[in-house]
Write an enzyme that holds these catalytic residues in place. Structure first.
Site, PDB file in Angstrom:
ATOM      1  N   LYS A 112      51.492  22.321 -53.109  1.00 41.28           N
ATOM      2  CA  LYS A 112      51.805  23.744 -53.256  1.00 41.28           C
ATOM      3  C   LYS A 112      53.271  24.051 -52.990  1.00 41.28           C
ATOM      4  CE  LYS A 112      47.292  25.841 -52.919  1.00 41.28           C
ATOM      5  NZ  LYS A 112      46.431  26.885 -52.427  1.00 41.28           N
ATOM      6  N   LYS A 195      41.505  19.455 -60.387  1.00 35.61           N
ATOM      7  CA  LYS A 195      40.452  20.273 -59.753  1.00 35.61           C
ATOM      8  C   LYS A 195      40.330  21.640 -60.424  1.00 35.61           C
ATOM      9  CE  LYS A 195      41.002  22.638 -55.776  1.00 35.61           C
ATOM     10  NZ  LYS A 195      40.760  23.247 -54.482  1.00 35.61           N
ATOM     11  N   LYS A 198      41.116  28.528 -58.777  1.00 37.72           N
ATOM     12  CA  LYS A 198      41.330  29.955 -59.078  1.00 37.72           C
ATOM     13  C   LYS A 198      42.716  30.197 -59.628  1.00 37.72           C
ATOM     14  CE  LYS A 198      39.174  31.216 -54.865  1.00 37.72           C
ATOM     15  NZ  LYS A 198      40.122  30.580 -53.948  1.00 37.72           N
TER      16      LYS A 198
HETATM   17  N1  AQP Z   1      36.941  22.464 -57.878  1.00 39.42           N
HETATM   18  C1  AQP Z   1      36.239  22.473 -56.761  1.00 39.42           C
HETATM   19  N2  AQP Z   1      35.201  21.627 -56.607  1.00 39.42           N
HETATM   20  C2  AQP Z   1      34.461  21.636 -55.485  1.00 39.42           C
HETATM   21  N3  AQP Z   1      34.694  22.458 -54.443  1.00 39.42           N
HETATM   22  C3  AQP Z   1      35.723  23.321 -54.554  1.00 39.42           C
HETATM   23  N4  AQP Z   1      36.213  24.265 -53.728  1.00 39.42           N
HETATM   24  C4  AQP Z   1      37.252  24.884 -54.308  1.00 39.42           C
HETATM   25  N5  AQP Z   1      37.467  24.364 -55.543  1.00 39.42           N
HETATM   26  C5  AQP Z   1      36.540  23.383 -55.710  1.00 39.42           C
HETATM   27  C6  AQP Z   1      35.668  24.534 -52.407  1.00 39.42           C
HETATM   28  O1  AQP Z   1      35.550  25.928 -52.227  1.00 39.42           O
HETATM   29  C7  AQP Z   1      35.851  26.246 -50.881  1.00 39.42           C
HETATM   30  C8  AQP Z   1      36.865  27.300 -50.782  1.00 39.42           C
HETATM   31  O2  AQP Z   1      38.049  27.000 -51.457  1.00 39.42           O
HETATM   32  P1  AQP Z   1      39.263  28.045 -51.486  1.00 39.42           P
HETATM   33  O3  AQP Z   1      39.130  28.920 -52.665  1.00 39.42           O
HETATM   34  O4  AQP Z   1      39.401  28.720 -50.192  1.00 39.42           O
HETATM   35  O5  AQP Z   1      40.490  27.135 -51.617  1.00 39.42           O
HETATM   36  P2  AQP Z   1      40.821  26.080 -52.691  1.00 39.42           P
HETATM   37  O6  AQP Z   1      40.064  24.820 -52.421  1.00 39.42           O
HETATM   38  O7  AQP Z   1      42.312  25.998 -52.700  1.00 39.42           O
HETATM   39  O8  AQP Z   1      40.247  26.707 -54.035  1.00 39.42           O
HETATM   40  P3  AQP Z   1      41.039  27.083 -55.321  1.00 39.42           P
HETATM   41  O9  AQP Z   1      40.131  27.667 -56.306  1.00 39.42           O
HETATM   42  O10 AQP Z   1      41.827  25.895 -55.771  1.00 39.42           O
HETATM   43  O11 AQP Z   1      41.965  28.239 -54.785  1.00 39.42           O
HETATM   44  P4  AQP Z   1      43.499  28.432 -55.005  1.00 39.42           P
HETATM   45  O12 AQP Z   1      43.727  28.253 -56.471  1.00 39.42           O
HETATM   46  O13 AQP Z   1      43.771  29.815 -54.516  1.00 39.42           O
HETATM   47  O14 AQP Z   1      44.182  27.388 -54.166  1.00 39.42           O
HETATM   48  C9  AQP Z   1      36.267  24.952 -50.171  1.00 39.42           C
HETATM   49  O15 AQP Z   1      35.137  24.442 -49.500  1.00 39.42           O
HETATM   50  C10 AQP Z   1      36.649  24.086 -51.318  1.00 39.42           C
HETATM   51  O16 AQP Z   1      36.490  22.720 -51.016  1.00 39.42           O
END
Ligand code: AQP
Length: 332
Positions: A112, A195, A198
């Site tokens: 990031k 992955k 969001k």
């Molecule tokens: N692609 C994924 N596969 C499995 N688990 C996932 N999680 C997120 N993406 C996947 C799980 O969701 C929980 C919360 O995640 P988060 O939204 O707080 O943070 P993140 O992992 O950074 O998710 P994003 O969508 O990628 O968010 P942004 O884009 O804002 O950084 C966790 O348990 C995570 O493992």
């Protein structure tokens, strides 16, 4: 039996299939066997720039999605992280004992901060320390997370050990990660090696939990595939196929072998159509409930306030214990 579990999601956008299969789908049955705390991780969200109005809307939207997916506010504590000040206070104490080198090694920080270079904020580096505070405040036995969060949870355990050593006894028990093998990492529909996220600039890369049936069908039909027919062998070398099969298996509750069987020797289209059907049957009811709940902001706020009060009681008690053990001022 697990006594207490805790987990959360950042309100950084619409929740997606990865959040559902990697996290929330596991949370729902855990409510039957453990005391559950599910929070909305808004303080972490601001480690990257957020629009304040949008963030506030996303906090309620995330609460609505939790409820729509089956999180029961009568059984579980649901609250916004920033509403319980002990998170930030404990994070400061942990900041003062955590070696900088541990944080600089974190994959998420490297990823990031890469695009922001020297403009990356301190919060992005300190993110896993706040996460350790989020978790340890509640003394959970287990933390259900996707595989991407495993490294941060290991750091939480290391910080707990560091604190225990510092104060000379095992104050914090070490929480275990709770990861389901297949739901561990749901990948982007546009790139099976990335992955689902969001913040991916391509909406076509993810199925959002409020997508319409048409949007789901469109995204799945456009999902990246490869030119080969489907075979059971060497799936590990075909990331897009592996991802679509894993998603279908998780949605239908079948094993991977059962899932692939009807499609062996065929192209991707039949598999994609089956996936659309499974997604529509699960995602559309969640989306409809989320939209309905969102209309009732007062109801959502009441749940978040009730959760805040309950979380605050637990978190404040831990913070006082920690402050006392660190020699900080605690009102007699
Ligand atoms: N692609 C994924 N596969 C499995 N688990 C996932 N999680 C997120 N993406 C996947 C799980 O969701 C929980 C919360 O995640 P988060 O939204 O707080 O943070 P993140 O992992 O950074 O998710 P994003 O969508 O990628 O968010 P942004 O884009 O804002 O950084 C966790 O348990 C995570 O493992």
């Amino acid at each position: 039996m697990t006594r207490r579990i805790l987990s959360g999601i950042q309100p950084t956008g619409n929740l997606h299939l990865g959040n559902y299969l990697g996290a929330i789908q596991q949370w729902v049955p855990l409510q039957q066997v453990a005391e559950c705390i599910f929070f909305i991780v808004d303080s972490h969200a601001i480690t990257v720039p957020q629009d304040p109005k949008q963030l506030q809307a996303n906090i309620r939207r995330t609460a609505a999605t939790y409820l729509a997916c089956g999180i029961d506010p009568e059984r579980s504590i649901i609250f916004a992280q920033s509403s319980v000040p002990a998170h930030a206070e404990l994070a400061w104490i942990f900041n003062c004992i955590t070696p900088l080198g541990w944080l600089q090694r974190m994959t998420q920080f490297k990823e990031k901060s890469a695009s922001q270079k020297e403009g990356a904020c301190l919060g992005l580096l300190a993110y896993p320390v706040l996460q350790a505070a989020d978790i340890l405040l509640y003394h959970p036995q287990a933390v259900p997370v996707g595989e991407d969060q495993k490294q941060h949870l290991e750091l939480t355990r290391d910080i707990a050990l560091l604190f225990n050593r510092l104060v000379g006894h095992d104050y914090f028990a070490l929480p275990e990660p709770l990861i389901t093998a297949q739901g561990a990492r749901i990948m982007s529909l546009r790139d099976g090696t990335k992955k689902m996220s969001k913040s991916d600039s391509s909406e076509a890369s993810r199925i959002e939990l409020t997508d319409t049936a048409d949007a789901i069908a469109h995204k799945v039909r456009r999902a990246k595939s490869d030119a080969d027919l489907i075979h059971a062998e060497h799936i590990e070398n075909r990331p897009e196929l592996a991802n679509l099969l894993a998603i279908l298996a998780l949605l239908t509750g079948q094993t991977l072998d059962q899932t692939i069987e009807p499609y062996i020797g065929k192209g991707f289209s039949a598999l994609k159509e089956a996936l659309i059907e499974a997604l529509v049957s699960i995602i559309i009811p969640i989306g409809e409930k989320t939209e309905a709940l969102q209309q009732d902001a007062a109801y959502l706020d009441a749940i978040l306030i009730k959760g805040q009060k309950a979380a605050n009681v637990i978190a404040h008690a831990t913070l006082m214990d920690v402050k006392e053990r660190m020699g900080l001022w605690v009102k007699p």
